[in-house]
Design a protein around this motif. Structure first.
Motif, PDB file in Angstrom:
ATOM      1  N   LYS A 112       0.828  -1.220   0.000  1.00  0.00           N
ATOM      2  CA  LYS A 112       0.000   0.000   0.000  1.00  0.00           C
ATOM      3  C   LYS A 112       0.861   1.269   0.000  1.00  0.00           C
ATOM      4  O   LYS A 112       0.343   2.368   0.071  1.00  0.00           O
ATOM      5  CB  LYS A 112      -0.911   0.032   1.246  1.00  0.00           C
ATOM      6  N   GLU A 113       2.173   1.116  -0.043  1.00  0.00           N
ATOM      7  CA  GLU A 113       3.090   2.254   0.079  1.00  0.00           C
ATOM      8  C   GLU A 113       4.022   2.294  -1.134  1.00  0.00           C
ATOM      9  O   GLU A 113       4.079   1.328  -1.897  1.00  0.00           O
ATOM     10  CB  GLU A 113       3.911   2.153   1.371  1.00  0.00           C
ATOM     11  N   PRO A 114       4.757   3.412  -1.341  1.00  0.00           N
ATOM     12  CA  PRO A 114       5.752   3.422  -2.423  1.00  0.00           C
ATOM     13  C   PRO A 114       6.711   2.239  -2.272  1.00  0.00           C
ATOM     14  O   PRO A 114       7.062   1.853  -1.153  1.00  0.00           O
ATOM     15  CB  PRO A 114       6.473   4.756  -2.220  1.00  0.00           C
ATOM     16  N   PHE A 115       7.103   1.663  -3.417  1.00  0.00           N
ATOM     17  CA  PHE A 115       7.926   0.451  -3.348  1.00  0.00           C
ATOM     18  C   PHE A 115       8.903   0.376  -4.510  1.00  0.00           C
ATOM     19  O   PHE A 115       8.713   1.005  -5.547  1.00  0.00           O
ATOM     20  CB  PHE A 115       7.029  -0.798  -3.320  1.00  0.00           C
ATOM     21  N   ALA A 116       9.959  -0.403  -4.292  1.00  0.00           N
ATOM     22  CA  ALA A 116      10.937  -0.674  -5.344  1.00  0.00           C
ATOM     23  C   ALA A 116      10.801  -2.125  -5.758  1.00  0.00           C
ATOM     24  O   ALA A 116      10.343  -2.972  -4.989  1.00  0.00           O
ATOM     25  CB  ALA A 116      12.355  -0.409  -4.837  1.00  0.00           C
ATOM     26  N   VAL A 117      11.209  -2.411  -7.001  1.00  0.00           N
ATOM     27  CA  VAL A 117      11.182  -3.768  -7.541  1.00  0.00           C
ATOM     28  C   VAL A 117      12.588  -4.127  -7.998  1.00  0.00           C
ATOM     29  O   VAL A 117      13.249  -3.317  -8.666  1.00  0.00           O
ATOM     30  CB  VAL A 117      10.253  -3.853  -8.768  1.00  0.00           C
ATOM     31  N   ILE A 118      13.052  -5.326  -7.636  1.00  0.00           N
ATOM     32  CA  ILE A 118      14.357  -5.806  -8.135  1.00  0.00           C
ATOM     33  C   ILE A 118      14.251  -7.266  -8.558  1.00  0.00           C
ATOM     34  O   ILE A 118      13.342  -7.975  -8.135  1.00  0.00           O
ATOM     35  CB  ILE A 118      15.488  -5.677  -7.074  1.00  0.00           C
ATOM     36  N   ASN A 119      15.207  -7.702  -9.363  1.00  0.00           N
ATOM     37  CA  ASN A 119      15.363  -9.124  -9.662  1.00  0.00           C
ATOM     38  C   ASN A 119      16.048  -9.811  -8.484  1.00  0.00           C
ATOM     39  O   ASN A 119      16.909  -9.213  -7.834  1.00  0.00           O
ATOM     40  CB  ASN A 119      16.239  -9.330 -10.901  1.00  0.00           C
ATOM     41  N   ALA A 120      15.713 -11.068  -8.263  1.00  0.00           N
ATOM     42  CA  ALA A 120      16.299 -11.806  -7.139  1.00  0.00           C
ATOM     43  C   ALA A 120      17.791 -12.048  -7.306  1.00  0.00           C
ATOM     44  O   ALA A 120      18.539 -12.049  -6.337  1.00  0.00           O
ATOM     45  CB  ALA A 120      15.586 -13.145  -6.974  1.00  0.00           C
ATOM     46  N   ASP A 121      18.251 -12.261  -8.551  1.00  0.00           N
ATOM     47  CA  ASP A 121      19.637 -12.713  -8.682  1.00  0.00           C
ATOM     48  C   ASP A 121      20.556 -11.700  -9.358  1.00  0.00           C
ATOM     49  O   ASP A 121      21.502 -12.058 -10.036  1.00  0.00           O
ATOM     50  CB  ASP A 121      19.700 -14.083  -9.378  1.00  0.00           C
ATOM     51  N   ASP A 122      20.259 -10.408  -9.154  1.00  0.00           N
ATOM     52  CA  ASP A 122      21.163  -9.350  -9.612  1.00  0.00           C
ATOM     53  C   ASP A 122      21.704  -8.603  -8.405  1.00  0.00           C
ATOM     54  O   ASP A 122      20.964  -8.323  -7.459  1.00  0.00           O
ATOM     55  CB  ASP A 122      20.424  -8.347 -10.509  1.00  0.00           C
ATOM     56  N   PHE A 123      22.995  -8.271  -8.444  1.00  0.00           N
ATOM     57  CA  PHE A 123      23.616  -7.476  -7.380  1.00  0.00           C
ATOM     58  C   PHE A 123      23.587  -6.015  -7.822  1.00  0.00           C
ATOM     59  O   PHE A 123      24.130  -5.662  -8.866  1.00  0.00           O
ATOM     60  CB  PHE A 123      25.068  -7.933  -7.155  1.00  0.00           C
TER      61      PHE A 123
END
Length: 300
Positions: A112-123
């Motif tokens: 329900k809040e601002p969020f970031a998205v990333i891939n699991a296997d990237d540094f």
């Protein structure tokens, strides 16, 4: 309210065969996800949401729950084939999930809040999490999203070509277009991308590229649903078609809904595109530990 980090991990089991073989790169057996979560906690994220497949929930919790207990709130969302498809019947020959933008949509009820998205296997590196947390806390709005822009030269593999989302950016650091270049590599002293016809085009090492580290306002869920409905109308019978995050960004911009800020970072990205990349990832992490950027045991 602290921002949330959404980690796209639904494809992991298919890559590793089983989570038991999940690759350990850090000196104390840390996975790449461990470093991302460590950086996120330090940057001020308040919750982690994992997007996984239901059939490896138990394995996943066994690996991550003991490390994260008491450190940060954790939630799980399942990317199911029939989630958010409305009245459409999922074709029987469809075996792969609907793609990364569908994965985001699956998290609609958990965030329900601002969020970031990333891939699991990237540094992604400390700097990118600090910049993203700053954006989500101060600048994220229903009509302002973001993407971390890495310098292309810091994302190339020595072991073959890579696919990169090449960002076109205006004078205000807003994204104007993102072009998926599927064959990018070092060609003698320059970086090039190759077209299907074999023609080569040079790219500057400073060119900003997306490595799928996005910042969103929860307004993205309604937009994603609308775009996913359109995607299904056109692609339901194509078993290979996928609904990717850049589709959301592209339509958000081109329909005049809002703008996407490109957050430049000097951080070095690394990941395992080829199995030959693994020793390099291990060496890079060891070097960061030696420099004191990370402890030799993240969760001690």
């Amino acid at each position: 309210m602290q921002p949330t980090l959404l980690i796209l991990a639904a494809g992991m089991a298919s890559r590793y065969g089983s989570l038991k073989q999940i690759q350990q790169f850090g000196p104390s057996g840390e996975t790449i996800i461990d470093y991302s979560i460590y950086d996120a906690i330090k940057a001020g994220f308040g919750k982690i949401v994992f997007i996984i497949r239901r059939n490896f929930e138990a394995d996943f919790k066994e690996i991550f729950e003991p490390k994260l207990k008491g450190r940060i709130a954790v939630d799980y969302v399942f990317q199911e084939m029939d989630a958010f498809v409305g009245d459409h019947a999922v074709p029987e020959d469809r075996t792969k999930p609907w793609g990364t933008a569908h994965a985001i949509l699956c998290a609609k009820n958990a965030i329900k809040e601002p969020f970031a998205v990333i891939n699991a296997d990237d540094f992604y590196g400390t700097d990118s999490f600090v910049k993203m947390a700053g954006f989500l806390n101060n600048d994220c709005k229903p009509d302002v999203y973001s993407v971390v822009g890495y310098e292309l030269g810091k994302t190339i593999s020595e072991h073959g070509s890579v696919s990169r989302g090449v960002c076109a950016v205006d004078a205000q650091q807003n994204l104007t277009a993102i072009n998926e270049r599927t064959k990018v590599y070092q060609d003698n002293d320059q970086i090039v991308y190759e077209e299907a016809d074999g023609s080569k085009h040079p790219l500057s090492a400073e060119t900003p590229v997306s490595m799928n580290f996005w910042g969103f306002h929860p307004s993205v869920f309604d937009l994603s649903q609308e775009l996913f409905n359109e995607f299904l109308e056109k692609n339901l019978s194509n078993p290979k078609a996928e609904f990717f995050i850049p589709i959301i960004a592209d339509q958000f911009i081109s329909r005049g809904v809002g703008k996407v800020k490109v957050l430049p970072t000097s951080a070095k990205w690394f990941g395992v595109t080829y199995k030959e990349d693994a020793p390099g990832v291990q060496a890079s992490l060891s070097a960061l530990v030696d420099k004191g950027e990370y402890p030799d045991n993240l969760w001690k």
